[in-house]
Design an enzyme around this catalytic site. Sequence first.
Site, PDB file in Angstrom:
ATOM      1  N   ASN A  10       0.860  -1.174   0.000  1.00 28.22           N
ATOM      2  CA  ASN A  10       0.000   0.000   0.000  1.00 28.22           C
ATOM      3  C   ASN A  10       0.903   1.233   0.000  1.00 28.22           C
ATOM      4  O   ASN A  10       1.542   1.536   1.010  1.00 28.22           O
ATOM      5  CB  ASN A  10      -0.897  -0.002   1.235  1.00 28.22           C
ATOM      6  N   PRO A  11       1.002   1.951  -1.118  1.00 30.73           N
ATOM      7  CA  PRO A  11       1.954   3.061  -1.212  1.00 30.73           C
ATOM      8  C   PRO A  11       1.724   4.151  -0.180  1.00 30.73           C
ATOM      9  O   PRO A  11       2.660   4.853   0.213  1.00 30.73           O
ATOM     10  CB  PRO A  11       1.732   3.600  -2.633  1.00 30.73           C
ATOM     11  N   GLY A  66      -0.282  -1.402   6.504  1.00 31.51           N
ATOM     12  CA  GLY A  66      -0.874  -1.326   7.821  1.00 31.51           C
ATOM     13  C   GLY A  66      -1.918  -2.407   8.023  1.00 31.51           C
ATOM     14  O   GLY A  66      -2.112  -3.283   7.168  1.00 31.51           O
ATOM     15  N   ASP A  67      -2.627  -2.317   9.137  1.00 35.40           N
ATOM     16  CA  ASP A  67      -3.568  -3.367   9.513  1.00 35.40           C
ATOM     17  C   ASP A  67      -4.779  -3.450   8.588  1.00 35.40           C
ATOM     18  O   ASP A  67      -5.394  -4.507   8.474  1.00 35.40           O
ATOM     19  CB  ASP A  67      -4.036  -3.152  10.953  1.00 35.40           C
ATOM     20  N   GLY A  68      -5.132  -2.342   7.931  1.00 35.35           N
ATOM     21  CA  GLY A  68      -6.285  -2.384   7.038  1.00 35.35           C
ATOM     22  C   GLY A  68      -6.117  -3.401   5.923  1.00 35.35           C
ATOM     23  O   GLY A  68      -6.998  -4.222   5.672  1.00 35.35           O
ATOM     24  N   VAL A  70      -3.898  -5.849   5.896  1.00 38.94           N
ATOM     25  CA  VAL A  70      -3.732  -7.172   6.516  1.00 38.94           C
ATOM     26  C   VAL A  70      -5.097  -7.834   6.696  1.00 38.94           C
ATOM     27  O   VAL A  70      -5.313  -8.992   6.321  1.00 38.94           O
ATOM     28  CB  VAL A  70      -3.004  -7.065   7.867  1.00 38.94           C
ATOM     29  N   ASP A 210      -7.015 -14.003  22.205  1.00 39.10           N
ATOM     30  CA  ASP A 210      -6.118 -15.001  21.615  1.00 39.10           C
ATOM     31  C   ASP A 210      -6.527 -15.211  20.162  1.00 39.10           C
ATOM     32  O   ASP A 210      -7.696 -15.495  19.870  1.00 39.10           O
ATOM     33  CB  ASP A 210      -6.241 -16.305  22.403  1.00 39.10           C
ATOM     34  N   ASP A 213      -8.084 -19.012  19.694  1.00 42.98           N
ATOM     35  CA  ASP A 213      -8.966 -19.703  20.648  1.00 42.98           C
ATOM     36  C   ASP A 213     -10.398 -19.873  20.170  1.00 42.98           C
ATOM     37  O   ASP A 213     -11.232 -20.457  20.866  1.00 42.98           O
ATOM     38  CB  ASP A 213      -8.958 -18.998  22.008  1.00 42.98           C
ATOM     39  N   ASP A 270     -10.600   0.669   9.657  1.00 41.84           N
ATOM     40  CA  ASP A 270     -11.484   1.108   8.579  1.00 41.84           C
ATOM     41  C   ASP A 270     -12.945   0.802   8.906  1.00 41.84           C
ATOM     42  O   ASP A 270     -13.236  -0.133   9.668  1.00 41.84           O
ATOM     43  CB  ASP A 270     -11.106   0.401   7.273  1.00 41.84           C
TER      44      ASP A 270
END
Length: 298
Positions: A10-11, A66-68, A70, A210, A213, A270
């Site tokens: 992601n640039p 970033g996490d978005g 991912v 977790d 889990d 997001d």
Amino acid sequence: MSAPVTLLVNPAAGGGRALKVLPGVQARLSAAGIEQDVRSTNSLDHGRALAREAAAAGRTVVTLSGDGLVGAVAGALAGVDGAVMGVLPGGRGNDFARVAGIPPDAVEACEVIVDGVVRPVDLGEVDGSPFIGIASLGFDSDANRIANAASARLGNLVYAYGALRALVSWTPAAFTVTVDGEEHTFSGWSVAAANSKAYGGGMFLAPDADLHDGKLDVVFEAHCSRLRFLRILPMLFKGTHVEQPEITVLRGREVSVEADRPFTVYADGDPIGELPATIRCRPGAVSVLLPPESSVAR
């Protein structure tokens, strides 16, 4: 690892951080003999499409973002036979990497792509839309909206900035939260369903969550004064807020949430849905390369 890799970059992630570290990442993977191609994403939907295309070609899908992205890629690969994803931190928060024990330096984290172990990881979903971290709403809806519109120069501070700005106009909301059939009603600040421990660049909202889990940790905060809220807020960085009387933590596979006014549900940074919403856990939904001795963050 010998499978070829598709790097999804992601640039814009991390204010351009992903692009800055890309040459070092490519050099490290090449030194390990890993064939790679690089694809830039222009939206989460574009990232999902590229991920499915790469997986269909037998390639390991690695996000440098970033996490978005991912969360988007994890959702796209969930349930796809043989699909494997890897994660290199390239955004502002990088909370999945933090919790999974992936090094914060993207080049160092390449060791996980080279020598990592494939493990099944749970996903959450909001009315069918998947996420990998934490879905939250209420006060968090306002804070996320403000943070997403803020300057990238704030770095990790953008989340604290969003919270402080949202605090000015916040009024308590009435929530109904049902966890595995058990209903809870309260007036307060926020509700979160956590597949992972952390969000917001190192805030350990659900310190006992977790990724493996098969359940969500449900965290909600009852009404208190603004001053009290400000005293609790820093505790999130160590996870000690859960010891305070205003905080309730439950655990379950399915969570439904309603409120007395509209809220957007945010996950992985997001917007992902609107209230009323049903949030579920999908156990072991996606295969992820993790450190051989993965030490979950505390």
